[in-house]
Design a protein around this motif. Structure first.
Motif, PDB file in Angstrom:
ATOM      1  N   SER A 179       0.974  15.511  -0.219  1.00 41.44           N
ATOM      2  CA  SER A 179       1.356  14.225   0.341  1.00 41.44           C
ATOM      3  C   SER A 179       2.834  13.924   0.117  1.00 41.44           C
ATOM      4  O   SER A 179       3.514  13.436   1.011  1.00 41.44           O
ATOM      5  N   GLY A 180       3.327  14.224  -1.084  1.00 40.87           N
ATOM      6  CA  GLY A 180       4.744  13.995  -1.368  1.00 40.87           C
ATOM      7  C   GLY A 180       5.649  14.835  -0.489  1.00 40.87           C
ATOM      8  O   GLY A 180       6.698  14.372  -0.035  1.00 40.87           O
ATOM      9  N   LEU A 183      -4.424   9.410   3.259  1.00 36.38           N
ATOM     10  CA  LEU A 183      -3.924   8.031   3.140  1.00 36.38           C
ATOM     11  C   LEU A 183      -2.499   7.921   3.664  1.00 36.38           C
ATOM     12  O   LEU A 183      -2.168   6.982   4.397  1.00 36.38           O
ATOM     13  N   ARG A 184      -1.649   8.880   3.295  1.00 38.91           N
ATOM     14  CA  ARG A 184      -0.259   8.858   3.747  1.00 38.91           C
ATOM     15  C   ARG A 184      -0.186   9.000   5.270  1.00 38.91           C
ATOM     16  O   ARG A 184       0.592   8.327   5.924  1.00 38.91           O
ATOM     17  N   LEU A 185      -0.999   9.890   5.832  1.00 36.88           N
ATOM     18  CA  LEU A 185      -1.020  10.067   7.284  1.00 36.88           C
ATOM     19  C   LEU A 185      -1.505   8.794   7.988  1.00 36.88           C
ATOM     20  O   LEU A 185      -0.984   8.428   9.052  1.00 36.88           O
ATOM     21  N   ALA A 186      -2.488   8.111   7.414  1.00 27.44           N
ATOM     22  CA  ALA A 186      -2.976   6.861   8.001  1.00 27.44           C
ATOM     23  C   ALA A 186      -1.873   5.800   7.987  1.00 27.44           C
ATOM     24  O   ALA A 186      -1.676   5.092   8.983  1.00 27.44           O
ATOM     25  N   LEU A 234       0.829  -1.203   0.000  1.00 30.11           N
ATOM     26  CA  LEU A 234       0.000   0.000   0.000  1.00 30.11           C
ATOM     27  C   LEU A 234       0.865   1.256   0.000  1.00 30.11           C
ATOM     28  O   LEU A 234       0.572   2.219  -0.703  1.00 30.11           O
ATOM     29  N   SER A 235       1.945   1.214   0.769  1.00 30.75           N
ATOM     30  CA  SER A 235       2.863   2.350   0.819  1.00 30.75           C
ATOM     31  C   SER A 235       3.504   2.587  -0.549  1.00 30.75           C
ATOM     32  O   SER A 235       3.682   3.738  -0.974  1.00 30.75           O
ATOM     33  N   LYS A 236       3.829   1.520  -1.249  1.00 30.68           N
ATOM     34  CA  LYS A 236       4.414   1.650  -2.596  1.00 30.68           C
ATOM     35  C   LYS A 236       3.401   2.237  -3.576  1.00 30.68           C
ATOM     36  O   LYS A 236       3.754   3.057  -4.418  1.00 30.68           O
ATOM     37  N   ILE A 237       2.150   1.812  -3.468  1.00 36.20           N
ATOM     38  CA  ILE A 237       1.105   2.343  -4.356  1.00 36.20           C
ATOM     39  C   ILE A 237       0.903   3.832  -4.094  1.00 36.20           C
ATOM     40  O   ILE A 237       0.859   4.634  -5.035  1.00 36.20           O
ATOM     41  N   VAL A 238       0.774   4.204  -2.813  1.00 41.04           N
ATOM     42  CA  VAL A 238       0.605   5.621  -2.466  1.00 41.04           C
ATOM     43  C   VAL A 238       1.831   6.409  -2.923  1.00 41.04           C
ATOM     44  O   VAL A 238       1.705   7.512  -3.459  1.00 41.04           O
ATOM     45  N   GLY A 239       3.019   5.838  -2.744  1.00 40.46           N
ATOM     46  CA  GLY A 239       4.248   6.496  -3.197  1.00 40.46           C
ATOM     47  C   GLY A 239       4.267   6.709  -4.703  1.00 40.46           C
ATOM     48  O   GLY A 239       4.727   7.752  -5.186  1.00 40.46           O
ATOM     49  N   ALA A 240       3.785   5.726  -5.456  1.00 36.30           N
ATOM     50  CA  ALA A 240       3.724   5.866  -6.911  1.00 36.30           C
ATOM     51  C   ALA A 240       2.747   6.972  -7.318  1.00 36.30           C
ATOM     52  O   ALA A 240       3.032   7.769  -8.221  1.00 36.30           O
ATOM     53  N   ALA A 273      -0.281  12.593  13.392  1.00 33.49           N
ATOM     54  CA  ALA A 273      -0.978  11.874  12.321  1.00 33.49           C
ATOM     55  C   ALA A 273      -2.483  11.862  12.554  1.00 33.49           C
ATOM     56  O   ALA A 273      -3.265  12.070  11.614  1.00 33.49           O
ATOM     57  N   LEU A 274      -2.915  11.630  13.799  1.00 31.76           N
ATOM     58  CA  LEU A 274      -4.352  11.622  14.089  1.00 31.76           C
ATOM     59  C   LEU A 274      -5.005  12.974  13.817  1.00 31.76           C
ATOM     60  O   LEU A 274      -6.084  13.044  13.226  1.00 31.76           O
ATOM     61  N   VAL A 275      -4.359  14.034  14.257  1.00 28.65           N
ATOM     62  CA  VAL A 275      -4.902  15.373  14.010  1.00 28.65           C
ATOM     63  C   VAL A 275      -4.944  15.640  12.503  1.00 28.65           C
ATOM     64  O   VAL A 275      -5.944  16.142  11.967  1.00 28.65           O
ATOM     65  N   GLY A 276      -3.866  15.282  11.809  1.00 30.62           N
ATOM     66  CA  GLY A 276      -3.825  15.473  10.355  1.00 30.62           C
ATOM     67  C   GLY A 276      -4.899  14.680   9.640  1.00 30.62           C
ATOM     68  O   GLY A 276      -5.540  15.174   8.710  1.00 30.62           O
ATOM     69  N   ILE A 277      -5.106  13.441  10.068  1.00 27.25           N
ATOM     70  CA  ILE A 277      -6.156  12.610   9.457  1.00 27.25           C
ATOM     71  C   ILE A 277      -7.517  13.260   9.646  1.00 27.25           C
ATOM     72  O   ILE A 277      -8.317  13.341   8.703  1.00 27.25           O
TER      73      ILE A 277
END
Length: 183
Positions: free
Chosen positions: A66-67, A149-152, A5-11, A97-101
């Motif tokens: 996000s990047g 998504l990145r924050l999660a 999932l991290s790779k997909i979000v990174g792409a 992260a929680l506040v950002g989400i």
């Protein structure tokens, strides 16, 4: 699973950042061309400001949210973190992260509703060219959603690191070194 999932979000972040870079280049070309047309030929582009303000600048900002977070390219106030032990730093990362989400998921949701509403209503910008508003508005939920998504992922990886004692995700690097001093 989290790594995939991290790779997909990174792409997706890489593609979005590339598009943002293209938008920035387009802004430079349009502004330069507009200046040449204005002062060289006394015939500026009537559409340049609207295109840049409505689409390109919004794209540059929201496509790199996000990047920038992933690459630690955002403004970070870490003066307190520098004095904390690693466990406390992980806890501050979880809270952040929680506040950002909470904030960015709300922005993504409300932006999505606004983009759908704008599309269905056929909103256009008043001016020489009736630019549709929804593509610009849709950049908001896209960028905020990707950041959510990145924050999660960031939250889950820091939580796993905290619970297992293994550094599944690295702690943020301190910007101050032992050699640097304000004294």
């Amino acid at each position: 699973m989290l790594e995939g999932l991290s790779k997909i979000v990174g792409a997706i972040e890489k593609i979005a950042s590339t598009i943002a870079a293209i938008f920035m280049f387009a802004i430079m070309i349009i502004v330069f061309s507009d200046v040449v047309m204005r002062y060289g030929f006394n015939h500026p582009f009537s559409w340049a400001y609207d295109l840049i303000a409505l689409y390109l600048m919004a794209g540059v900002f929201f496509l790199v949210l996000s990047g920038a977070f992933t690459n630690h390219a955002h403004v970070s106030v870490d003066i307190l973190q520098q004095k904390l032990p690693p466990t406390a730093i992980r806890i501050t990362e979880l809270v952040t992260a929680l506040v950002g989400i909470a904030v960015f998921s709300l922005i993504a949701y409300l932006g999505y509703l606004r983009a759908i509403e704008s599309f269905q209503a056929g909103d256009v910008m008043a001016g020489a060219i009736p630019w549709p508003m929804w593509p610009s508005i849709a950049l908001v939920p896209f960028g905020a959603g990707l950041l959510t998504l990145r924050l999660a992922l960031h939250f889950v990886l820091h939580l796993i690191s905290l619970l297992t004692g293994r550094a599944v995700i690295a702690l943020p690097a301190s910007h101050a070194t032992a050699e640097e001093s304000f004294e």
